[in-house]
Design a protein around this motif. Structure first.
Motif, PDB file in Angstrom:
ATOM      1  N   PHE A 100      -4.026  -7.968   8.362  1.00 61.56           N
ATOM      2  CA  PHE A 100      -2.865  -7.385   7.690  1.00 61.56           C
ATOM      3  C   PHE A 100      -2.570  -6.041   8.337  1.00 61.56           C
ATOM      4  CE2 PHE A 100      -1.429  -4.231   4.701  1.00 61.56           C
ATOM      5  CZ  PHE A 100      -0.451  -4.864   3.957  1.00 61.56           C
ATOM      6  N   GLY A 101      -1.324  -5.783   8.704  1.00 62.55           N
ATOM      7  CA  GLY A 101      -0.933  -4.469   9.206  1.00 62.55           C
ATOM      8  C   GLY A 101      -1.492  -4.160  10.578  1.00 62.55           C
ATOM      9  N   HIS A 116       2.662  -1.988   7.815  1.00 55.99           N
ATOM     10  CA  HIS A 116       2.848  -3.431   7.664  1.00 55.99           C
ATOM     11  C   HIS A 116       4.311  -3.657   7.348  1.00 55.99           C
ATOM     12  CE1 HIS A 116       1.858  -7.588   6.805  1.00 55.99           C
ATOM     13  NE2 HIS A 116       2.508  -7.504   5.655  1.00 55.99           N
ATOM     14  N   ALA A 132       1.422  -4.807  -0.521  1.00 52.19           N
ATOM     15  CA  ALA A 132       1.464  -4.170   0.798  1.00 52.19           C
ATOM     16  C   ALA A 132       1.191  -2.672   0.671  1.00 52.19           C
ATOM     17  CB  ALA A 132       2.819  -4.410   1.462  1.00 52.19           C
TER      18      ALA A 132
END
Length: 199
Positions: A100-101, A116, A132
């Motif tokens: 993620f990100g 992200h 997020a």
């Protein structure tokens, strides 16, 4: 054959829809610029305090015809760190491992960022936005101490807190140290400018 080029109205709709979702989540609007969940900087730009991190949400046009919206969730992790090859290599390795990100380097201010992106518009999910924000803040909080210990710089939390203290101290310096004492002195001072009779 209908044109695939979007009109200005439809080009703004995905961004407007995204902003509406974010503002609803945070309880913000142009007339209500601050809530317990965040701060309205400008339409399409918001800041949230999440744990010890400050997370920025920005909304921008994207797509070939600029008819889509991109929602970017970003935390500044470290400031004032030099872009040494070892640091940049570490960030690239982390980017490859993270699900993620991703980390990024911003030369203006020597900043390490973690961000992200989400596709905005009608399908933007409020739970996905808040997840997020939460995960970006966690990543910033998890890696800031490691980066500072190994490569220098300062955690963004420290920079922001020092800046806030500096503003408070400057504001305090502009005001009389004891306003109530100054009022008492003014009340006791003679109306003639403070001179006694016969002097």
């Amino acid at each position: 054959m209908p044109s695939t080029h979007s009109s200005p109205e439809s080009a703004g709709s995905a961004v407007d829809q995204s902003c509406a979702v974010i503002e609803k989540i945070l309880g913000l609007s142009t007339s209500h610029r601050e809530s317990d969940r965040g701060i309205f900087i400008d339409r399409g730009l918001y800041v949230i305090k999440q744990g010890s991190s400050y997370v920025m949400i920005s909304v921008a046009h994207t797509g070939e015809n600029r008819d889509q919206a991109l929602v970017r969730v970003t935390a500044q992790v470290v400031a004032g760190v030099k872009p040494e090859p070892a640091l940049l290599r570490k960030l690239l390795i982390l980017n490859g491992r993270l699900r993620f990100g991703a980390f990024a380097y911003e030369p203006d201010g020597d900043l390490i960022l973690f961000s992200h992106s989400l596709l905005g518009g009608a399908t933007l999910n409020p739970n996905e936005v808040m997840a997020a924000v939460h995960d970006v803040a966690l990543a910033a909080d998890r890696y800031d101490d490691q980066i500072v210990a190994q490569y220098g710089g300062r955690r963004m939390q420290d920079v922001i807190e020092e800046s806030a203290w500096a503003r408070l101290l400057k504001k305090a310096g502009d005001e009389p140290p004891h306003p109530h004492l100054d009022e008492e002195t003014t009340k006791k001072a003679p109306a003639s400018g403070g001179k006694k009779k016969g002097s």
